[in-house]
Design a protein around this motif. Structure first.
Motif, PDB file in Angstrom:
ATOM      1  N   ASP A  70      80.605 -15.208  43.150  1.00  0.00           N
ATOM      2  CA  ASP A  70      81.719 -15.912  43.791  1.00  0.00           C
ATOM      3  C   ASP A  70      83.063 -15.263  43.474  1.00  0.00           C
ATOM      4  OD1 ASP A  70      79.942 -17.684  44.866  1.00  0.00           O
ATOM      5  OD2 ASP A  70      80.199 -19.187  43.286  1.00  0.00           O
ATOM      6  N   THR A  71      83.155 -14.580  42.303  1.00  0.00           N
ATOM      7  CA  THR A  71      84.413 -13.908  41.943  1.00  0.00           C
ATOM      8  C   THR A  71      84.427 -12.453  42.412  1.00  0.00           C
ATOM      9  OG1 THR A  71      83.478 -13.344  39.774  1.00  0.00           O
ATOM     10  CG2 THR A  71      84.775 -15.366  39.924  1.00  0.00           C
ATOM     11  N   HIS A  72      83.533 -12.118  43.357  1.00  0.00           N
ATOM     12  CA  HIS A  72      83.477 -10.789  43.981  1.00  0.00           C
ATOM     13  C   HIS A  72      82.966  -9.715  43.026  1.00  0.00           C
ATOM     14  CE1 HIS A  72      85.608 -12.571  47.350  1.00  0.00           C
ATOM     15  NE2 HIS A  72      86.549 -12.997  46.519  1.00  0.00           N
ATOM     16  N   CYS A  73      82.174 -10.133  42.023  1.00  0.00           N
ATOM     17  CA  CYS A  73      81.532  -9.162  41.129  1.00  0.00           C
ATOM     18  C   CYS A  73      80.115  -8.929  41.654  1.00  0.00           C
ATOM     19  CB  CYS A  73      81.500  -9.688  39.698  1.00  0.00           C
ATOM     20  SG  CYS A  73      83.118  -9.993  38.999  1.00  0.00           S
ATOM     21  N   THR A  74      80.000  -8.158  42.707  1.00  0.00           N
ATOM     22  CA  THR A  74      78.703  -7.983  43.363  1.00  0.00           C
ATOM     23  C   THR A  74      78.062  -6.635  43.078  1.00  0.00           C
ATOM     24  OG1 THR A  74      79.836  -7.204  45.354  1.00  0.00           O
ATOM     25  CG2 THR A  74      79.303  -9.553  45.237  1.00  0.00           C
ATOM     26  N   GLU A  75      78.731  -5.789  42.300  1.00  0.00           N
ATOM     27  CA  GLU A  75      78.147  -4.499  41.972  1.00  0.00           C
ATOM     28  C   GLU A  75      77.118  -4.655  40.854  1.00  0.00           C
ATOM     29  OE1 GLU A  75      78.576  -1.524  43.373  1.00  0.00           O
ATOM     30  OE2 GLU A  75      79.836  -2.474  44.884  1.00  0.00           O
ATOM     31  N   PRO A  76      76.029  -3.912  40.890  1.00  0.00           N
ATOM     32  CA  PRO A  76      75.039  -3.994  39.799  1.00  0.00           C
ATOM     33  C   PRO A  76      75.658  -3.737  38.433  1.00  0.00           C
ATOM     34  CG  PRO A  76      74.177  -2.714  41.637  1.00  0.00           C
ATOM     35  CD  PRO A  76      75.612  -2.976  41.952  1.00  0.00           C
ATOM     36  N   GLU A  77      76.672  -2.861  38.385  1.00  0.00           N
ATOM     37  CA  GLU A  77      77.294  -2.532  37.112  1.00  0.00           C
ATOM     38  C   GLU A  77      77.999  -3.748  36.506  1.00  0.00           C
ATOM     39  OE1 GLU A  77      78.098  -0.031  33.938  1.00  0.00           O
ATOM     40  OE2 GLU A  77      76.777   0.210  35.663  1.00  0.00           O
ATOM     41  N   ALA A  78      78.515  -4.634  37.365  1.00  0.00           N
ATOM     42  CA  ALA A  78      79.184  -5.837  36.860  1.00  0.00           C
ATOM     43  C   ALA A  78      78.192  -6.729  36.121  1.00  0.00           C
ATOM     44  CB  ALA A  78      79.836  -6.598  38.017  1.00  0.00           C
ATOM     45  N   LEU A  79      76.986  -6.882  36.686  1.00  0.00           N
ATOM     46  CA  LEU A  79      75.967  -7.672  36.006  1.00  0.00           C
ATOM     47  C   LEU A  79      75.529  -7.002  34.711  1.00  0.00           C
ATOM     48  CD1 LEU A  79      73.953 -10.006  35.847  1.00  0.00           C
ATOM     49  CD2 LEU A  79      72.372  -8.633  37.224  1.00  0.00           C
ATOM     50  N   SER A  80      75.304  -5.684  34.760  1.00  0.00           N
ATOM     51  CA  SER A  80      74.856  -4.959  33.568  1.00  0.00           C
ATOM     52  C   SER A  80      75.871  -5.095  32.439  1.00  0.00           C
ATOM     53  CB  SER A  80      74.636  -3.485  33.914  1.00  0.00           C
ATOM     54  OG  SER A  80      74.287  -2.758  32.773  1.00  0.00           O
ATOM     55  N   ARG A  81      77.170  -4.929  32.765  1.00  0.00           N
ATOM     56  CA  ARG A  81      78.194  -5.042  31.726  1.00  0.00           C
ATOM     57  C   ARG A  81      78.310  -6.482  31.214  1.00  0.00           C
ATOM     58  NH1 ARG A  81      83.267  -1.089  33.499  1.00  0.00           N
ATOM     59  NH2 ARG A  81      82.021   0.769  33.944  1.00  0.00           N
ATOM     60  N   THR A  82      78.130  -7.443  32.098  1.00  0.00           N
ATOM     61  CA  THR A  82      78.169  -8.842  31.669  1.00  0.00           C
ATOM     62  C   THR A  82      77.063  -9.135  30.659  1.00  0.00           C
ATOM     63  OG1 THR A  82      79.182  -9.646  33.711  1.00  0.00           O
ATOM     64  CG2 THR A  82      77.856 -11.228  32.461  1.00  0.00           C
ATOM     65  N   LEU A  83      75.853  -8.669  30.968  1.00  0.00           N
ATOM     66  CA  LEU A  83      74.727  -8.905  30.052  1.00  0.00           C
ATOM     67  C   LEU A  83      74.975  -8.242  28.701  1.00  0.00           C
ATOM     68  CD1 LEU A  83      71.691  -8.450  32.475  1.00  0.00           C
ATOM     69  CD2 LEU A  83      72.836 -10.553  31.803  1.00  0.00           C
ATOM     70  N   ASP A  84      75.586  -7.044  28.711  1.00  0.00           N
ATOM     71  CA  ASP A  84      75.909  -6.362  27.454  1.00  0.00           C
ATOM     72  C   ASP A  84      76.926  -7.155  26.639  1.00  0.00           C
ATOM     73  OD1 ASP A  84      75.756  -2.991  28.867  1.00  0.00           O
ATOM     74  OD2 ASP A  84      74.186  -4.324  28.107  1.00  0.00           O
ATOM     75  N   VAL A  85      77.954  -7.699  27.320  1.00  0.00           N
ATOM     76  CA  VAL A  85      78.988  -8.471  26.621  1.00  0.00           C
ATOM     77  C   VAL A  85      78.389  -9.749  26.034  1.00  0.00           C
ATOM     78  CG1 VAL A  85      81.085  -9.838  26.976  1.00  0.00           C
ATOM     79  CG2 VAL A  85      80.915  -7.541  27.943  1.00  0.00           C
ATOM     80  N   VAL A  86      77.573 -10.456  26.817  1.00  0.00           N
ATOM     81  CA  VAL A  86      76.952 -11.689  26.320  1.00  0.00           C
ATOM     82  C   VAL A  86      76.061 -11.389  25.114  1.00  0.00           C
ATOM     83  CG1 VAL A  86      75.329 -13.540  26.888  1.00  0.00           C
ATOM     84  CG2 VAL A  86      77.065 -12.855  28.548  1.00  0.00           C
ATOM     85  N   ARG A 269      69.035  -2.972  47.418  1.00  0.00           N
ATOM     86  CA  ARG A 269      67.611  -2.886  47.096  1.00  0.00           C
ATOM     87  C   ARG A 269      67.405  -2.404  45.667  1.00  0.00           C
ATOM     88  NH1 ARG A 269      62.709  -2.653  49.612  1.00  0.00           N
ATOM     89  NH2 ARG A 269      61.127  -1.346  48.607  1.00  0.00           N
ATOM     90  N   LEU A 270      68.194  -1.423  45.232  1.00  0.00           N
ATOM     91  CA  LEU A 270      68.068  -0.918  43.866  1.00  0.00           C
ATOM     92  C   LEU A 270      68.380  -2.027  42.861  1.00  0.00           C
ATOM     93  CD1 LEU A 270      69.674   2.634  44.194  1.00  0.00           C
ATOM     94  CD2 LEU A 270      67.249   2.070  43.946  1.00  0.00           C
ATOM     95  N   LEU A 271      69.400  -2.853  43.158  1.00  0.00           N
ATOM     96  CA  LEU A 271      69.725  -3.956  42.270  1.00  0.00           C
ATOM     97  C   LEU A 271      68.567  -4.948  42.208  1.00  0.00           C
ATOM     98  CD1 LEU A 271      71.587  -5.691  40.533  1.00  0.00           C
ATOM     99  CD2 LEU A 271      72.553  -6.632  42.638  1.00  0.00           C
ATOM    100  N   ASN A 272      68.017  -5.269  43.372  1.00  0.00           N
ATOM    101  CA  ASN A 272      66.890  -6.207  43.394  1.00  0.00           C
ATOM    102  C   ASN A 272      65.698  -5.666  42.625  1.00  0.00           C
ATOM    103  OD1 ASN A 272      68.245  -8.120  44.898  1.00  0.00           O
ATOM    104  ND2 ASN A 272      67.545  -7.319  46.865  1.00  0.00           N
ATOM    105  N   LEU A 273      65.455  -4.346  42.760  1.00  0.00           N
ATOM    106  CA  LEU A 273      64.350  -3.740  42.017  1.00  0.00           C
ATOM    107  C   LEU A 273      64.592  -3.815  40.522  1.00  0.00           C
ATOM    108  CD1 LEU A 273      63.560  -0.591  44.198  1.00  0.00           C
ATOM    109  CD2 LEU A 273      62.172  -2.663  43.956  1.00  0.00           C
ATOM    110  N   ARG A 274      65.853  -3.588  40.120  1.00  0.00           N
ATOM    111  CA  ARG A 274      66.174  -3.653  38.698  1.00  0.00           C
ATOM    112  C   ARG A 274      66.005  -5.073  38.172  1.00  0.00           C
ATOM    113  NH1 ARG A 274      72.126  -3.039  35.943  1.00  0.00           N
ATOM    114  NH2 ARG A 274      71.509  -3.744  33.872  1.00  0.00           N
TER     115      ARG A 274
END
Length: 711
Positions: A70-86, A269-274
């Motif tokens: 919802d905050t426009h963080c739709t890139e796979p890298e945004a999720l990856s960095r979020t998981l690292d921070v958490v 598709r690459l994000l979904n596969l990951r």
């Protein structure tokens, strides 16, 4: 509320700041970074509350993942960095003191939930966008058709300015026109693309219906179709697209051209596969996890006729000891090494290894001939675990217990198969571990029944399902009834009357033996008092009650016994507590102390099953016992005539020894008159067995006692 310096709110804002700095460079937002941080603050607060909540709520993690989209963080890298921070900072800044390990486990579960929420929100947004693109495609098709018919200039404007890839081909498949967006997707020049034919774009991963739909379209049997299709780029990479192909007709309605509209979905598709990989693989070992294993198992069990499966269920022996002594980090490194070894054991087609969790692993093999294959796989796994594993400079020996299940597909469900493997694995563990056992239907049925009885035991006492039968103790000199042994029974709703051998071991295992034993003692003492009140002329009737080894170590044994005797008004010398010889082998003074206190009060202590425990006869002097109960194995030969002279000498010697120590001798298992007479001649004091009476209700003993009194 800003909170105190370095208070919860201040630490929460630090976490939000770190988070925003990590993902701001890969967002598509038009906000400044401080403004973006304010958007993340509610999500950070939700993560903190979920971390500290009494019970874990995966919905909170999913909501945070959806909030990122919802905050426009739709890139796979945004999720990856979020998981690292958490992973690195959530417990540090938002956790509470103590229970750090539990909070880290919860943080990991929140990461998985956030990834799932991110994927779901992105998928929903994608579906919405695809629907909009589909409607735009239909509009574009109409616009292109109108432009071809009416205005070449308008056609060029629509064609070139389209935001998605557009291509036009004739009915033979030759490419006639492509727009700039399509050229950029493929990474080649328009001139090169115009030299292609649609049929050149076959791809090994094409869905089966793609080219059937294409043939129907160029024959004029359909006006459009929509599929997901991959294309091979000249640089060797794969372009994944949402492809809509429409048929363009001339003014008379005859098929003339085909129009292709393509949306590049490669990144998505690459994000979904990951995300799919992370959801189906164990984060520690990289092996397939429980989710993927059950998918494969379900597939194997639903295979066609002639297909079989083989399953190995492995549990490491003593892994908890390694965790407790060396720490969880060392335990994790051990699990990683075990996973690597197991992975090298299952490399053939149709084989897989997965980690179910903790120190539990499974290996699966499928095919038409798994009877031999699963045995070979089990042997390979046991051999792979034979060599020590080096962790933190220590060589650790790994042992494992394994249950092996094999059978035809289509007969059992996954839950039934895994339960069978689990039961079989515990059989291997019970047999000493470091081995594998194959499934056995009879053993499984016994285990299932045992589990059912164990589950029903706690409430059975409350429901009043236990009752007591009494077997008379008869004096061999005059044949009079001197008392009885109390034998507990369980009237099970499904299995009927169960003897103590069926449930006493389960009660000992679950700890229910203490309240059950107290109930048996209380009921038996009350019954002995009633006997005394009904026929004093017959002499005092004693009651023998068995004590479990678990009861011997219970601190309330003496106080409970005293309270029960006093409540019933029964003298201590009317009670005899029977303890098995094996329970007292090697007993120290602390274990014997409560028995000594009871003996000093006047309670008789009987050494039950004497002769089966390999005890030193000299130890009899230090045990507070007054009665020896000879095991029936010594007297079985006396049912025959003539009796075995060796058995006679053994019994004669035991009786002489007991009497020299002022102990009385009771014999179990007397079944014939000749046997009873022989035991009387040898000097035994009392006996019990089917010759006199089988165990029965208390009134039966009352009748026997009255007969003795009358005679």
């Amino acid at each position: 509320m800003t909170g105190t310096p370095d208070g919860p709110e201040d630490r929460l804002r630090r976490f939000a700041t770190i988070w925003s700095r990590a993902i701001f460079p890969v967002t598509a937002t038009s906000l400044t970074r401080p403004e973006f941080e304010q958007q993340l603050l509610p999500l950070a607060r939700r993560l903190r509350d979920a971390l500290r909540a009494r019970t874990f709520d995966a919905a909170a993690g999913k909501a945070v993942g959806a909030g990122l989209v919802d905050t426009h963080c739709t890139e796979p890298e945004a999720l990856s960095r979020t998981l690292d921070v958490v992973d690195a900072y959530l417990v540090l800044y938002c956790g509470t003191e103590g229970a750090q390990e539990e909070q880290r486990v919860r943080s990991a579960r929140l990461q998985h939930a956030a990834a799932a929420g991110f994927a779901q929100a992105l998928r929903e947004r994608t579906l919405t966008e695809q629907e909009a693109i589909y409607r735009a495609a239909l509009d574009a098709r109409a616009a292109v058709a109108a432009a071809l018919h009416n205005s070449e200039a308008r056609f060029r404007a629509v064609f070139q300015e389209a935001a998605i890839g557009v291509g036009i081909a004739d009915l033979d498949g030759s490419i006639l026109e492509v727009n700039d967006a399509l050229i950029r997707m493929f990474g080649i020049s328009g001139q090169t693309m115009r030299g292609y034919n649609v049929m050149d774009w076959h791809h090994p991963e094409d869905a089966p219906q793609v080219w059937r739909l294409y043939d129907e379209l160029v024959r004029g049997e359909r006006d459009h179709y929509r599929v997901e299709k991959p294309f091979s780029r000249p640089d060797g990479t794969v372009l994944w697209t949402n492809l809509t192909v429409s048929l363009l007709r001339d003014a008379e309605g005859r098929p003339e051209y085909q129009l292709a509209l393509m949306e590049d979905t490669t990144e998505r598709r690459l994000l979904n596969l990951r995300l799919r990989y992370e959801a189906t693989h164990d984060a520690l070992t990289g092996l397939p996890n429980r989710t993927l294993f059950f998918e494969r198992l379900e597939k194997a069990l639903s295979a066609g006729e002639g297909q079989r499966f083989g399953l190995c269920y492995l549990d490491l022996d003593g892994f908890k000891t390694i965790n407790d002594s060396l720490g969880h980090a060392a335990g994790d490194r051990l699990l990683v090494e075990v996973a690597d070894r197991l992975g090298s054991c299952a490399t053939a087609p149709g084989e897989m290894v997965a980690r179910l969790g903790g120190d539990e692993f499974v290996a699966l093999t499928t095919g038409p001939d798994t009877q031999a294959e699963v045995e070979e796989l089990a042997a390979r796994i046991m051999n792979a675990l034979a060599a020590p594993i080096r962790v933190d400079g220590r060589e650790l020996t790994v042992r494992g217990s394994m249950g092996v299940v094999e059978g035809p597909a289509g007969e059992r469900g996954s839950a039934e198969v895994l339960r069978s493997a689990d039961i079989t694995m515990y059989r291997a563990k019970a047999a000493g571990g470091n081995r594998y056992e194959t499934a056995d239907a009879e053993a499984e049925a016994l285990a299932i029944t045992r589990h059912g009885l164990t589950t029903a035991l706690p409430s059975a006492l409350d429901r009043g399902e236990f009752f007591i039968e009494y077997q008379p103790l008869v004096h061999l000199g005059d044949g009079s009834v001197r008392g009885a042994e109390a034998l507990v029974r369980w009237l099970h709703p499904q299995h009927g009357v169960l003897g103590p051998d069926r449930f006493i071991p389960l009660a000992e295992h679950t700890g229910l033996i203490v309240p059950l034993g107290r109930w048996v003692l209380e009921q038996s003492v009350k019954q002995a008092r009633r006997w005394q009140e009904r026929h004093d002329d017959a002499g005092p009737l004693r009651i023998n009650v068995n004590l479990s080894p678990c009861q011997l170590t219970h601190p309330g044994l003496v106080s409970d016994t005293v309270a029960i005797l006093q409540a019933a008004g029964l003298a201590a010398n009317a009670l005899c507590l029977e303890v098995t010889e094996s329970a007292l082998i090697g007993a120290d003074d602390d274990l014997l102390k409560p028995l000594r206190r009871l003996a000093e009060m006047g309670v008789d202590i009987a050494l039950d099953d004497f002769g089966t425990g390999y005890s030193n006869l000299a130890n009899l002097r230090r045990l507070p016992v007054s009665v020896l109960k000879l095991d029936r194995s010594f007297t079985q030969s006396m049912q025959r005539f003539p009796a075995d002279p060796v058995d006679l000498k053994i019994v004669e010697g035991i009786v002489a020894l007991a009497h020299s120590l002022n102990l009385t001798v009771t014999v179990e298992g007397v079944e014939t008159g000749a046997q009873a007479e022989q035991l009387r001649i040898l000097g035994c004091d009392t006996a019990q067995g089917w010759y006199y009476a089988r165990p029965g209700p208390p009134d039966r003993l009352h009748e026997l006692a009255l007969v003795d009194a009358a005679s």
